[in-house]
Every structure is written in structure tokens, then in C-alpha cells.
Write an enzyme that holds these catalytic residues in place. Structure first.
Site, mmCIF file in Angstrom:
data_model
loop_
_atom_site.group_PDB
_atom_site.id
_atom_site.type_symbol
_atom_site.label_atom_id
_atom_site.label_comp_id
_atom_site.label_asym_id
_atom_site.label_seq_id
_atom_site.Cartn_x
_atom_site.Cartn_y
_atom_site.Cartn_z
ATOM 1 N N CYS A 140 -13.273 71.561 110.485
ATOM 2 C CA CYS A 140 -12.378 72.378 111.308
ATOM 3 C C CYS A 140 -10.928 72.062 110.963
ATOM 4 C CB CYS A 140 -12.632 72.126 112.795
ATOM 5 S SG CYS A 140 -11.546 73.078 113.878
ATOM 6 N N CYS A 158 -8.546 71.808 113.993
ATOM 7 C CA CYS A 158 -8.697 70.604 114.819
ATOM 8 C C CYS A 158 -8.140 69.371 114.125
ATOM 9 C CB CYS A 158 -10.177 70.380 115.140
ATOM 10 S SG CYS A 158 -10.974 71.715 116.035
ATOM 11 N N ASP A 159 -8.569 69.153 112.895
ATOM 12 C CA ASP A 159 -8.307 67.882 112.214
ATOM 13 C C ASP A 159 -7.134 67.923 111.244
ATOM 14 O OD1 ASP A 159 -10.488 66.889 113.586
ATOM 15 O OD2 ASP A 159 -11.894 67.386 111.996
#
Length: 523
Positions: A340, A343-344
Site C-alpha cells: 500500500c 499507507c507506507d
């Protein structure tokens, strides 16, 4: 920081507060501390029950702690809880102020009965759409038990902690200083890890449910549509899902949902759930299907050990990211191997990364990451990119993006703690190359979530997709399917919704005919 419309909405929500709340601020001279102080004052201005004071004992600055003097509970936010985490701080205020949480009395009883000192630290990024679900679950626990403390930590503001704990994926949850979980985890799963009897009690409760006319498995767009259509027909409808929204909850931007020019995944998921809740649908969350048995009735078994019975079934379990299946991938998953980018991505700021895959998702990831990281290398197995031309053109225009085709990733490299690079083979020259990297984002398509159907008798394609006909029917009478888990060739939100409606109408038609046949036989 908050516009008048949001303030008006919050005043309405805060009317539900029954107990006083103190916002304890840990501040320094930074601009972020000024933002936290401003946010706290604005929230306090919306209710006489909310007050603000500075704390001299803050472990981290900036920080905002929601403290209940009535219950002696505290929920802390280390950072500025805006973006996806704004809802988390509002829920923390409501729960700490005595507003009833939307969980069962049994679940609250389990939380309140815990006697151990539990200190949860949740490392997040404000661009992560999975993180709030985890933060809110742990915050709810902390707001109802003084022995439990939950602290959300924005990794971007506390890079030394992130580096020290080698955090390369969010959300990462630490309990009393030790890694507790990484990635999505639900409240029942958290409680099950802390108290094994909770899942047993929950399974016993589910086993008492009456037979459903239509039971939908999966809470994404297809599942939501199927449940709504079934409920509108007056059928006894249930929907069981590990989490509501499925992959849509992890989608940052949606710009092809007809009639809505632009929206975000979490917003669409909230609207889907709100729409489902307008009908008499029994929504069973945080449960994963483990098997399907045929007998006089269809029986759906769950990993918790419960069994649900239904006259008809709509399977909408969706799909998940495909893995590379190369040495080192699983070993370094969450430690540099990620799936992701939204997200990361912030955890790799200023570092070199690779994106595996040249389709739309891969090129979109490369474009997004290019704004954060030092350099992005895109590796595509085929001889050309499969993404839309407009995306390819944009990616090629970026100076810190390199695109390599005919590249087969062969191994993820690491030092035992985190990713240090990868090797790939040039498929034209057969030469092996090595890249030094801090992160690898895998974007190579989807795998249908059908492993749990093995041995059920449902016909699957060689790719694991459920074979369906024009009405969404599978090879088993009374079982229908929709969305990304099926042979539907185009994996799109709006198509999944249409598929869910079709499968539900197919189930309705089946029930009418099946019940008529049974009535004739009985006569």
C-alpha cells in the site's frame, strides 16, 4: 483549522456528551505544537464539558491526550490528529465523555473486566486509510478501562522512534514495548489475542441466529449492493464480513464512480455502510468465512467456530494483492516489502524504492511515491507497460522515476532486519542486476479470496475465480457470487455493485421458484 460546517456538525455530536473531558497538551515551540493547541481550543469551544490544560509530563511533543476525570482513562495522540485520524480523535472524545460506543454489551464487559496494565502504542501515517480502524479499536478499549492506555504516534513526526523500532509498515502496534500486531486488525481479533474466551463466546452467540433467507459473505461494494437489494425485497438478510468496505477502504482516490466526480475510499465505505444500515440487515462484522457445507440447508462456517444457516448465499469476498513469490518477500513483508503506497510511502521519505508492476496501480504508485522518496524504479515483467497512456506519460516526465521493462524480480535482499535491495533478471539478455533499495512496493494484480471454498463443490477457474452465469449463479443451487471474486472480467467498483444487485435478484428469483417447488411437493 475547522470550517464552520464541521464545527456545526461537531456541536451536534458533542451534545451527546454526559461527562467532563480534559484535553491535556504536550507542547514545544514547533509549528505542529501550535496546530495541536489550535485544534484543542477549537474543540473545547464546541462544548462546555471540554476543557484544555497544558501537561508537564508528556512523553512526546506535540501531543493531545483525551482524559476523563470521571473514569481516569486517557487516549493520547502524539502528533496532529487530522486527515484520516480526525474521526479517531472525535470518537475518543465521545467515548471518553460517556457517549455509548457502537459495540455489544458483551464486548464492553470483556474490555472493562481486563485487569492487566496494557499500554498500546500505534504507529501510523496520516495518509494511511487502514490505520484509523486500528487506532479507533484500541482507543475504544482505553476509553472504557483505566488500566488500558492507547497512544497514536504519527511516524513522520517521531522518526527516531520509527528508526529505532525499525518500523517500515503501518499500522504497527506495540503492547508494553513489544510488537503486538502489524497491518489491519479488528477489535474482536485484538480481544481474542488478549482473551481467548472472547472468540468462543462470540461464536456461541452467532450460532443462535435464525436461518437467513439471503446471507451475503463480504462487505465490499458487491456485498453491500447485494444486501440492500435483498432487504428491499423483504427477505431476512444478513451480511458477514471481516471488515466493511473491503479493498475500497484502502483506496485513496476514486474518480470513475459515475455521478460522483471524486471521492475517497473511506468516505464511500462509510456511505455504503450507512445505506445498508437503513434496512433491516443483520450486519456481522469482524468474521471470516472458513467453509461452505451443503445439506438440507446451506451452512457457512466461520473461523471463529460459528456456523450460520441460509436458504441462499451471495459470495462477495473480493480479492487481495498478488505477491511476487520470490525468496525474501515473506521474510521482509512489513519490513520494506509493502503493498500500500498510500499507507507506507511516508515511511520511505528521501529513500530509494522500487515498484513492481507496470499496470495502472503500479504507475499510479510510482507517481505518488515520486513526491516523497529519493527515487522510484518501476520493474515490469512484460515488454511494455499496461497502464493508461496518460499515466505512463506522467511517470516518464518525472526525473526521479526510472522504468525498466522485461524485468523479472528474482529475490528480495535484506540485512536480517529490513530490505536493502532486490535482484532482477533482464529477460532479453538473461543478465542479473541488483538494486539498492529501502522499500519495495508490490503492485502486480489481484488474487480472488476463494481458498475457503476448497472442497465445497463450487466451480472455480484455474485462476481461482468463481464461475458465474448471467444471473450470478454458481455451480451450486442457491449460491450466487458477485464482484472481484468472480469471472467478471472488469474489476471496478461500479461493476461490482451491479454484480451484487444481479446476484441478489438471482437469489430472490431462486427462492421464489425453490419455495414454490417445495410447496408443490408438500401438497
Amino acid at each position: 483549522m475547522l470550517d464552520n460546517q464541521i464545527k456545526s456538525q461537531l456541536q451536534t455530536h458533542f451534545a451527546a456528551l454526559v461527562d467532563p473531558i480534559e484535553l491535556l497538551l504536550g507542547l514545544d515551540d514547533s509549528a505542529k505544537s501550535a496546530e495541536v493547541a489550535s485544534l484543542a481550543q477549537e474543540l473545547a469551544s464546541l462544548s462546555e464539558l471540554i476543557t484544555v490544560r497544558t501537561s508537564e509530563n508528556s512523553q512526546r511533543t506535540p501531543s493531545l491526550t483525551v482524559y476523563s476525570p470521571v473514569r481516569n482513562t486517557q487516549v493520547e495522540f502524539a502528533g496532529v490528529p487530522m486527515g484520516h485520524e480526525f474521526t479517531s480523535v472525535i470518537l475518543a472524545l465521545l467515548h471518553s465523555g460517556g457517549h455509548q460506543a457502537k459495540v455489544s454489551e458483551q464486548t464492553l464487559a470483556v474490555i472493562q473486566s481486563m485487569q492487566d496494565e496494557l499500554n498500546f502504542e500505534i504507529y501510523i501515517s496520516l495518509s494511511c486509510q487502514t490505520c484509523p480502524q486500528v487506532v479507533q479499536a484500541l482507543n475504544l478499549m482505553a476509553a472504557h478501562n483505566a488500566k488500558i492506555k492507547a497512544t497514536m504516534i504519527d511516524g513522520a513526526l517521531f522518526p527516531e522512534e520509527v528508526e529505532q523500532r525499525n518500523i517500515l509498515a503501518v499500522p504497527s502496534v506495540y503492547l508494553n514495548g513489544q510488537l503486538f500486531s502489524q497491518g489491519a486488525i479488528t477489535l474482536p481479533e485484538i480481544l481474542a489475542k488478549l482473551d481467548s474466551t472472547h472468540s468462543e463466546q462470540q461464536a456461541a452467540e452467532l450460532a443462535q441466529k435464525s436461518e437467513f433467507d439471503v446471507l451475503v459473505v463480504g462487505g465490499g461494494p458487491a456485498g453491500a449492493a447485494a444486501a440492500i437489494y435483498a432487504a428491499r425485497k423483504g427477505l431476512n438478510t444478513g451480511i458477514v464480513a471481516e471488515r466493511f468496505g473491503g479493498q475500497v477502504a484502502d483506496t485513496l482516490s476514486i474518480e470513475n464512480f459515475i455521478s460522483v466526480p471524486a471521492t475517497e475510499g473511506p468516505k464511500l465505505v462509510a456511505q455504503l455502510e450507512e445505506h445498508v444500515n437503513e434496512y433491516q440487515v443483520d450486519v456481522i462484522k469482524h468474521q471470516r468465512a472458513s467453509g461452505l457445507n451443503q445439506g438440507n440447508k446451506l451452512e457457512l462456517t466461520l473461523e471463529s467456530g460459528a456456523t450460520l444457516k441460509a436458504k441462499s448465499l451471495v459470495i462477495a469476498t473480493g480479492a487481495r494483492w498478488r505477491t511476487m513469490n520470490v525468496p525474501g518477500e515473506q521474510e521482509y513483508k512489513g519490513r520494506g516489502v509493502a503493498y500500500c503506497p498510500h499507507c507506507d510511502g511516508p515511511l520511505f521519505k528521501g529513500k530509494p524504492v522500487a515498484v513492481i508492476g507496470g499496470g495502472n496501480s503500479g504507475i499510479e504508485a510510482a507517481i505518488d511515491l515520486a513526491n516523497l522518496v529519493e527515487h522510484v524504479t518501476v520493474l515490469e515483467f512484460a515488454d511494455s507497460l499496461k497502464a493508461d497512456e496518460v499515466l505512463i506519460k506522467k511517470a516518464r516526465s518525472l526525473k526521479n522515476v526510472t522504468i525498466i521493462t522485461d524485468a523479472q524480480t528474482t529475490e528480495v535482499l535484506g540485512d536480517g532486519n529490513k530490505v536493502t535491495g532486490l535482484t532482477y533478471v533482464d529477460r532479453l539478455s538473461n543478465q542479473s542486476h541488483q538494486l539498492e533499495l529501502a522499500g519495495i512496493f508490490v503492485q502486480i494484480g489481484l488474487i480472488p479470496n476463494t481458498e475457503w471454498l476448497e472442497g465445497s463443490g463450487i466451480a472455480l477457474t484455474p485462476f481461482g475465480e468463481i464461475a458465474i452465469d448471467a444471473k450470478g449463479a454458481t455451480s451450486i443451487a442457491g449460491v450466487f457470487a458477485a464482484g472481484d471474486v468472480t469471472t467478471e472480467p472488469y474489476k471496478q467498483i461500479i461493476i461490482a455493485m451491479g454484480g451484487g444487485a444481479t446476484a441478489s435478484l438471482g437469489a430472490f428469483d431462486y427462492l421464489i421458484r425453490h419455495q414454490s417447488d417445495m410447496a408443490e411437493q408438500a401438497a
